[in-house]
Design an enzyme around this catalytic site. Structure first.
Site, PDB file in Angstrom:
ATOM      1  CE1 TYR A  66       2.965  -3.323   1.737  1.00  0.00           C
ATOM      2  CE2 TYR A  66       1.200  -3.234   0.121  1.00  0.00           C
ATOM      3  CZ  TYR A  66       1.785  -2.775   1.280  1.00  0.00           C
ATOM      4  OH  TYR A  66       1.193  -1.774   1.972  1.00  0.00           O
ATOM      5  CB  SER A 123       0.724  -2.370   9.875  1.00  0.00           C
ATOM      6  OG  SER A 123      -0.325  -1.424   9.936  1.00  0.00           O
ATOM      7  CE  LYS A 124      -1.141  -6.356   3.933  1.00  0.00           C
ATOM      8  NZ  LYS A 124      -0.708  -7.652   3.630  1.00  0.00           N
ATOM      9  NE  ARG A 125      -4.809  -3.406  10.460  1.00  0.00           N
ATOM     10  CZ  ARG A 125      -4.818  -2.462  11.386  1.00  0.00           C
ATOM     11  NH1 ARG A 125      -5.647  -1.447  11.283  1.00  0.00           N
ATOM     12  NH2 ARG A 125      -4.014  -2.530  12.432  1.00  0.00           N
ATOM     13  N   GLY A 144      -0.345   1.904   4.457  1.00  0.00           N
ATOM     14  CA  GLY A 144      -0.524   1.719   3.017  1.00  0.00           C
ATOM     15  C   GLY A 144       0.793   1.517   2.291  1.00  0.00           C
TER      16      GLY A 144
END
Ligand code: GLU
Length: 492
Positions: free
Chosen positions: A15, A246-248, A251
């Site tokens: 995203y 980061s999205k990792r 979230g």
């Protein structure tokens, strides 16, 4: 280079997140400030990881933020034949060469260098092959990559980064790097330059993680005989523990759609994002769109990393408190009709919307927005903290329940009695209700604050809010009386 042309080239592998939205914003501001063009290019060459969903998410996110582009979206994958052709041209001009070294050979050399504690860079074995030796290997079917031939002679690669300043890289420190893999696919480093040349990009404004690529990319521009753009690298965005966001790791909290869904006003989020890595040089924090376009400059991008600060442990601060405060500022100061329109989807979603709010009850709806927004931070507050304005079913804030209601057991009788008093009051205005409440408190020997705070709890569910007498009039006698009469249920 006369025309200012910048680009936003996201890789559609997830995203749109805060970091890439900031990149888009800086490019957009720079283009708008200089009357230039912003090119949107989807860098989808990693076909395994690129998804249609991600492309759509990026487009939706940009649209929601109001960051419009002038050209594109172009798709990098559509230009693959051109990337391959450019690599061929470099081969034909002797500026690149096929390399037949196997992974095992290269790994062995790297390990040897590590053992000897010397730095490793490709040693140029295949650069020295004669055309006959190369074609012999090719006819034997030995797989090959294409390597760029870093010039032997000449000074260091020098560029004047608009943020980090003058940067120099000696040619001896740049190995002959791969531009086409053995399966024939061009490397990102090459595709990115070929696209920037075709799109006539004058300024590359990107994250500091691109800094390491820049010297090699400059060599490619020079080999292609193309003008080298101006580079400006932006600091990374870190969390409060100094980890790259980061999205990792973080979230949804780093996703733009998170802010849309949590009641952020698009421009307020831009206003927050611009301050992540840029400052105007004074303490101004709130900028209208036009002010920001005026004030923005590459020179004022910070070199130090930006910190995205949020407190996981406090639900009130579900993201960076500065983002929440900036959003609250816009919520309180934008024209009320604008906030009312922005709040509507949240009320619809919560099942609290009444079409009459766009018709005969519009004045009431606008008044509700105006009188409640003073303490609100996000658009979701209209459906949450202000729920009692739209429905009889609302929770009482536990603080209001404890402090203003349960602490005084006598209120179980007093509130229905106050309801009777207000039911008979003529006329029903802020003045008459105030006088009635005061008289009522005096007769019962309690301070007026006690029944009034309790009334606020059972009528609005809140500890604080606008003047209670105004709330009485705003919600209307019928609702006020009904809620005061049902107050004893709240004691159960
Ligand atoms: N597609 C790259 C990314 O998303 C862009 C790098 C660049 O701006 O050159 O990180």
């Amino acid at each position: 280079m006369s025309e200012i042309r910048v680009r936003f080239p996201p890789s559609p592998t997830g995203y749109l997140h805060i970091g890439s939205a900031r990149t888009a914003l800086y490019n957009w501001l720079f283009a708008r400030k200089h009357g230039g063009k912003l090119v949107l290019r989807i860098e989808d060459t990693d076909l395994e990881r690129s998804t249609q969903e991600s492309i759509q998410g990026i487009l939706d996110g940009l649209e929601w933020l109001g960051l419009d582009w002038d050209e594109g979206p172009y798709f990098q994958s559509a230009h693959r034949p051109e990337h391959v052709a450019v690599a061929q041209r470099l081969l034909d001009e002797g500026k690149a060469y096929p390399c037949f070294c196997s992974k095992e050979e290269l790994d062995a050399k790297r390990t040897a260098a590590e053992t000897a504690k010397t730095s490793y860079g490709y040693d140029g074995t295949c650069r020295r092959l004669t055309p006959e030796q190369a074609s012999a290997k090719r006819s034997q079917g030995v797989p090959s990559v294409v390597r760029f031939k870093v010039p032997d002679e000449g000074g260091p690669v020098v560029f004047e980064d608009q943020v980090y300043g003058r940067t120099e890289k000696p040619l001896a420190e740049i190995e002959d790097f791969v531009i086409v893999r053995s399966d024939g696919s061009p490397l990102y480093l090459l595709s990115n330059v070929v696209d920037d040349v075709r799109d006539r990009i004058s300024h590359v404004i990107r994250g500091a993680d691109g800094l390491g690529n820049t010297p090699r990319q400059i060599l490619l521009y020079q080999a292609l005989g193309a003008p080298v753009p101006v580079f400006a690298h932006m600091p990374l965005t870190l969390d409060h523990n100094k980890a790259k966001i980061s999205k990792r790791k973080h979230g949804e909290i780093v996703a733009i759609h998170f802010y849309r869904d949590h009641g952020f006003i698009p421009w307020a989020l831009n206003n927050f994002l611009v301050l992540l890595g840029w400052s105007p040089g004074n303490d101004q924090e709130i900028f209208s769109r036009d002010e920001l376009i005026q004030a923005f400059s590459l020179e004022r991008i910070n070199r130090s990393n930006a910190v995205f600060n949020y407190r996981k442990d406090d639900p009130k601060f579900f993201t960076d408190p500065k983002a929440i405060n900036i959003n609250g500022h816009y919520l309180r100061t934008l024209p009320v009709a604008e906030v009312a329109a922005l709040a509507k989807p949240f009320l619809v979603k919560a099942g609290l919307w009444d079409d009459a709010f766009d018709g005969e009850r519009r004045a009431w709806y606008l008044d509700t927005i105006e009188s409640t927004r003073e303490r609100f931070h996000t658009l979701t507050d209209f459906a949450g903290l202000a729920r009692a304005y739209f429905s009889d079913e609302f929770p009482i804030d536990p603080k209001a329940l404890q402090k203003n209601l349960l602490q005084y057991p006598e209120l179980e009788q007093l509130l229905p009695a106050l309801a009777d008093r207000l039911a008979a009051l003529e006329p029903f205005t802020a003045e008459t209700t105030e006088a009635a409440a005061r008289g009522f408190a005096e007769e019962h020997g309690v301070k007026v604050g006690i029944p009034i705070n309790a009334a606020r709890a059972v009528i609005t569910g809140q500890v604080k809010g606008p003047s209670m007498f105004e709330v009485f009039v705003h919600l209307g006698r019928e609702t006020v009386v009904r809620r005061l009469r049902s107050a004893p249920q709240r004691f159960a």
